[in-house]
Design an enzyme around this catalytic site. Structure first.
Site, PDB file in Angstrom:
ATOM      1  N   GLY A  13     -41.259  -0.911 -13.183  1.00  0.00           N
ATOM      2  CA  GLY A  13     -40.672  -2.223 -12.936  1.00  0.00           C
ATOM      3  C   GLY A  13     -40.866  -2.627 -11.492  1.00  0.00           C
ATOM      4  O   GLY A  13     -41.375  -1.855 -10.679  1.00  0.00           O
ATOM      5  N   GLY A  14     -40.453  -3.834 -11.179  1.00  0.00           N
ATOM      6  CA  GLY A  14     -40.560  -4.348  -9.825  1.00  0.00           C
ATOM      7  C   GLY A  14     -39.451  -3.820  -8.932  1.00  0.00           C
ATOM      8  O   GLY A  14     -38.530  -3.141  -9.386  1.00  0.00           O
ATOM      9  N   GLY A  40     -39.613   9.883  -1.522  1.00  0.00           N
ATOM     10  CA  GLY A  40     -39.553   9.035  -0.329  1.00  0.00           C
ATOM     11  C   GLY A  40     -39.352   9.832   0.943  1.00  0.00           C
ATOM     12  O   GLY A  40     -38.801  10.938   0.929  1.00  0.00           O
ATOM     13  N   HIS A  54     -28.510   6.221  -2.144  1.00  0.00           N
ATOM     14  CA  HIS A  54     -28.935   6.729  -3.456  1.00  0.00           C
ATOM     15  C   HIS A  54     -28.242   8.057  -3.778  1.00  0.00           C
ATOM     16  O   HIS A  54     -27.777   8.268  -4.904  1.00  0.00           O
ATOM     17  CB  HIS A  54     -30.458   6.916  -3.514  1.00  0.00           C
ATOM     18  CG  HIS A  54     -31.212   5.666  -3.802  1.00  0.00           C
ATOM     19  ND1 HIS A  54     -31.234   5.093  -5.053  1.00  0.00           N
ATOM     20  CD2 HIS A  54     -31.979   4.874  -3.019  1.00  0.00           C
ATOM     21  CE1 HIS A  54     -31.972   3.994  -5.027  1.00  0.00           C
ATOM     22  NE2 HIS A  54     -32.437   3.844  -3.798  1.00  0.00           N
TER      23      HIS A  54
END
Length: 174
Positions: A13-14, A40, A54
């Site tokens: 998804g975006g 990341g 997160h």
């Protein structure tokens, strides 16, 4: 590549589409030991804050593994029956591979081969980057192209594929 033996789920998804929350929800009711593989890197304060948020959002019910480059080795090290492993995200992994000048196709092939033999329930998250305009510079175009190739390979090797837009999942495969 066949997905006939794969247990993997690919969530695409975006940015800010709700894909990570959806991926986490796929694992929440499984009753499996939860592992989160973060690709990341905290290059700046904003990214450090995102990573911290997160982690806080996930809580203590997840074991977190940070692996920006050697994703397949990390997945192999934690692969076992009774586990759910969420990888977030593949596009950051592509960036890291590019910056390290790694062999993209060999890395992609190793990942897709692993998906077909993994014992864990794998959920892989990635950003769809091929729906916008053609990037103006070569590095950005190379990134878009690498991500597109990886997405095709992972989708082919996954048992299920979802596309997320505005927080709504569209099941594309499985």
């Amino acid at each position: 590549m066949s997905s006939s033996t794969s247990r993997a789920v690919f969530v695409l998804g975006g940015a800010r589409s709700g894909k990570s929350a959806f991926a986490e929800s796929l694992i929440s009711d499984l009753g499996l030991e939860r592992h989160y593989v973060a690709t990341g890197r905290a290059w700046d304060d904003e990214m450090r804050a995102r990573i911290a948020q997160h982690r806080a959002d996930r809580g203590d019910s997840w074991q977190t593994h940070e692996e920006p480059i050697d994703l397949v080795a990390q997945l192999a090290a934690i692969d076992a029956e009774g586990r759910a492993v969420l990888v977030d995200c593949l596009t950051l992994w592509v960036t890291n591979l590019m910056m390290a000048e790694r062999g993209m196709m060999s890395e992609f092939t190793a990942l897709t081969k692993f998906l077909l033999k993994a014992q864990s329930r794998l959920i892989l998250v990635s950003n769809e980057v091929g729906l916008g305009i053609v990037p103006e510079n070569r590095m950005a175009r190379d990134f878009r192209d690498h991500a597109g190739r990886l997405h095709q390979m992972v989708a082919a090797a996954s048992a299920e594929v979802y596309f997320i837009a505005a927080g709504l999942p569209l099941k594309m495969k499985g």
